[in-house]
Design an enzyme around this catalytic site. Structure first.
Site, PDB file in Angstrom:
ATOM      1  N   ASP A  70      65.815  76.354  36.732  1.00 44.87           N
ATOM      2  CA  ASP A  70      65.991  75.074  36.045  1.00 44.87           C
ATOM      3  C   ASP A  70      66.569  74.096  37.062  1.00 44.87           C
ATOM      4  O   ASP A  70      67.786  74.068  37.300  1.00 44.87           O
ATOM      5  CB  ASP A  70      66.927  75.239  34.853  1.00 44.87           C
ATOM      6  CG  ASP A  70      67.143  73.922  34.104  1.00 44.87           C
ATOM      7  OD1 ASP A  70      66.534  72.907  34.499  1.00 44.87           O
ATOM      8  OD2 ASP A  70      67.932  73.914  33.140  1.00 44.87           O
ATOM      9  N   LEU A  71      65.722  73.304  37.667  1.00 43.06           N
ATOM     10  CA  LEU A  71      66.147  72.396  38.735  1.00 43.06           C
ATOM     11  C   LEU A  71      67.004  71.241  38.217  1.00 43.06           C
ATOM     12  O   LEU A  71      67.595  70.506  39.015  1.00 43.06           O
ATOM     13  CB  LEU A  71      64.925  71.860  39.485  1.00 43.06           C
ATOM     14  CG  LEU A  71      64.094  72.922  40.209  1.00 43.06           C
ATOM     15  CD1 LEU A  71      62.849  72.295  40.835  1.00 43.06           C
ATOM     16  CD2 LEU A  71      64.927  73.628  41.271  1.00 43.06           C
ATOM     17  N   LYS A  72      67.087  71.065  36.900  1.00 41.85           N
ATOM     18  CA  LYS A  72      67.941  70.024  36.319  1.00 41.85           C
ATOM     19  C   LYS A  72      69.379  70.521  36.142  1.00 41.85           C
ATOM     20  O   LYS A  72      70.275  69.728  35.841  1.00 41.85           O
ATOM     21  CB  LYS A  72      67.365  69.566  34.978  1.00 41.85           C
ATOM     22  CG  LYS A  72      66.007  68.881  35.094  1.00 41.85           C
ATOM     23  CD  LYS A  72      65.478  68.469  33.731  1.00 41.85           C
ATOM     24  CE  LYS A  72      64.112  67.815  33.859  1.00 41.85           C
ATOM     25  NZ  LYS A  72      63.546  67.444  32.529  1.00 41.85           N
ATOM     26  N   GLY A 135      48.251  58.453  37.158  1.00 37.09           N
ATOM     27  CA  GLY A 135      46.811  58.508  37.374  1.00 37.09           C
ATOM     28  C   GLY A 135      46.271  59.921  37.338  1.00 37.09           C
ATOM     29  O   GLY A 135      47.025  60.902  37.377  1.00 37.09           O
ATOM     30  N   HIS A 136      44.957  60.004  37.261  1.00 34.48           N
ATOM     31  CA  HIS A 136      44.229  61.267  37.367  1.00 34.48           C
ATOM     32  C   HIS A 136      43.067  61.060  38.331  1.00 34.48           C
ATOM     33  O   HIS A 136      42.823  59.948  38.815  1.00 34.48           O
ATOM     34  CB  HIS A 136      43.727  61.721  35.999  1.00 34.48           C
ATOM     35  CG  HIS A 136      44.776  62.407  35.170  1.00 34.48           C
ATOM     36  ND1 HIS A 136      45.344  63.606  35.537  1.00 34.48           N
ATOM     37  CD2 HIS A 136      45.358  62.057  33.993  1.00 34.48           C
ATOM     38  CE1 HIS A 136      46.223  63.976  34.622  1.00 34.48           C
ATOM     39  NE2 HIS A 136      46.259  63.047  33.673  1.00 34.48           N
ATOM     40  N   ASP A 137      42.352  62.139  38.582  1.00 36.32           N
ATOM     41  CA  ASP A 137      41.250  62.121  39.540  1.00 36.32           C
ATOM     42  C   ASP A 137      40.330  60.911  39.342  1.00 36.32           C
ATOM     43  O   ASP A 137      39.986  60.210  40.293  1.00 36.32           O
ATOM     44  CB  ASP A 137      40.446  63.425  39.407  1.00 36.32           C
ATOM     45  CG  ASP A 137      39.455  63.622  40.535  1.00 36.32           C
ATOM     46  OD1 ASP A 137      39.789  64.327  41.499  1.00 36.32           O
ATOM     47  OD2 ASP A 137      38.356  63.052  40.454  1.00 36.32           O
ATOM     48  N   ASP A 166      41.411  65.324  43.562  1.00 36.84           N
ATOM     49  CA  ASP A 166      42.361  66.431  43.502  1.00 36.84           C
ATOM     50  C   ASP A 166      42.160  67.425  44.649  1.00 36.84           C
ATOM     51  O   ASP A 166      43.125  67.869  45.275  1.00 36.84           O
ATOM     52  CB  ASP A 166      42.233  67.178  42.170  1.00 36.84           C
ATOM     53  CG  ASP A 166      42.826  66.400  41.007  1.00 36.84           C
ATOM     54  OD1 ASP A 166      43.461  65.357  41.241  1.00 36.84           O
ATOM     55  OD2 ASP A 166      42.648  66.840  39.850  1.00 36.84           O
TER      56      ASP A 166
END
Length: 379
Positions: A70-72, A135-137, A166
């Site tokens: 858990d990086l938070k 955004g996406h591809d 991607d």
């Protein structure tokens, strides 16, 4: 294996980052996938599934290990920072600013490990007015001008079936960038940041289109591009059995063979004719190709020195003798899961699919204990 001494911490999810680290893992790198407890990589939930994880996830995450942190949390961040001290590469694909808010951005990590290679894969890069833009591809190839070139004349742009940004704009240049940075480190002893923008790299994918525009300011027209719809010699034609043939007879010797084979030698002189003539040839060629099945045409062209190929379904592709000879579909080696083979062929140090994708958190205790980090409960 060529990367057997390299340890990679992979914080990425879904496609671009995991594809990059899959290549590194296939060639021996120890790739430790850092995943959020209980949830993990979103790709695990896709359908169809093999056991509790998706086929998509299994392919991209073979040869890797999974550690849940858990990086938070303070504890999770501290464990990660200790892992960074003993690693060579960090790969992440968050929007710029996320890693800084977590306290594990490049500036922080390089103080801990000056030899670290830090690769960030994002849509628009770490600088510029689009830094915060989602955004996406499809969005990245739109901004790049690529999508506007795809499709038939007078029709709408056609979204490609594979993820150009991607893979070609993200995963592949990220892999190259990491390897270049590792080579540079051999000379300097220093790590560096690899800033991969999928938009940047898709723009670089247009050496057959963009230089002409930069020289003339003339915009290419969709469907009227030499390698995308203009020429009769570079086209797809439907056969009698409703299948398709692709013709790529760009050079005169191939075009001449093709025209003679279909009985239209009068077309030979029109290889690079204006668009109106090209359109008329396409109509006539389609009438001829429609008279025989795909198999019949391939039997005819099999002995010819011509650039003609069947348009395959996946079923046809995986059973093709060339695909089998190159070992591009591997099955039966790791349980019942079939895998896409390794496309990069090295004669002395080949890549290898050694193990299945990890279960969520499968290696948490093992890795933390191995590195002398406080043991944590597997999530």
């Amino acid at each position: 294996m060529p990367l057997s001494s390299v340890r990679v911490l992979d914080l990425s999810r879904l496609l671009p980052g995991p594809y990059c680290t899959m290549i590194l893992a296939d060639f021996g790198a120890e790739v430790i996938k850092i995943e959020e407890p209980y949830i993990g990589d979103y790709a695990r939930a896709y359908l169809p599934k093999i056991d509790e994880d998706s086929a998509f996830f299994h392919t991209l995450n073979r040869n890797k290990k999974s550690v849940c942190l858990d990086l938070k949390s303070v504890e999770g961040r501290d464990y990660f920072l200790q892992l960074v001290k003993q690693s060579d590469v960090v790969v992440e694909s968050f929007r710029p600013g996320v890693m800084r808010r977590l306290g594990i951005d490049y500036e922080t990590l390089k103080e801990i490990n000056p030899q670290l290679i830090y690769c960030a894969i994002t849509g628009y890069g770490q600088t510029g007015p689009y830094v915060e833009k989602p955004g996406h591809d499809v969005n990245y190839i739109s901004y790049a001008g690529v999508l506007n070139m795809m499709g038939e004349r007078n029709g709408k742009p056609v979204i490609p079936a594979v993820q150009i940004a991607d893979i070609g704009g993200g995963a592949m240049p990220a892999t190259i960038g990491i390897l270049l940075a590792l080579m540079a480190r051999e000379k300097t002893g220093k790590g560096q940041m690899v800033d991969i923008s999928m938009l940047d790299n898709v723009i670089s994918w247009m050496p057959t289109l963009l230089p002409d525009y930069l020289a003339t300011n003339n915009e290419p027209e969709r469907g009227n591009i030499v390698l995308s719809g203009k020429l009769a010699c570079y086209e797809v034609y439907q056969t009698k059995d409703k299948k398709w043939l692709s013709v790529g007879a760009l050079e005169m010797k191939f075009w001449e063979t093709f025209c003679k084979t279909i009985g239209r030698e009068d077309f030979i002189v029109h290889l690079n004719a204006p668009t109106m003539i090209q359109d008329k040839m396409k109509i006539e060629i389609q009438k001829i190709i429609a008279q025989k099945t795909q198999d019949e045409w391939m039997t005819i062209f099999q002995t010819m020195d011509s650039c003609v190929a069947p348009v395959y379904s996946f079923e046809e592709m995986v059973n093709d003798p060339q695909v089998k000879a190159r070992d591009m579909i591997k099955s039966g080696e790791l349980g019942t899961t079939k895998h896409v083979g390794i496309p990069i062929k090295l004669s002395e140090t080949p890549g290898e699919i050694r193990k299945q994708a990890p279960k969520l958190g499968e290696h948490t205790d093992e890795i933390l204990m191995e590195m002398g980090i406080k043991k944590t409960r597997r999530k």
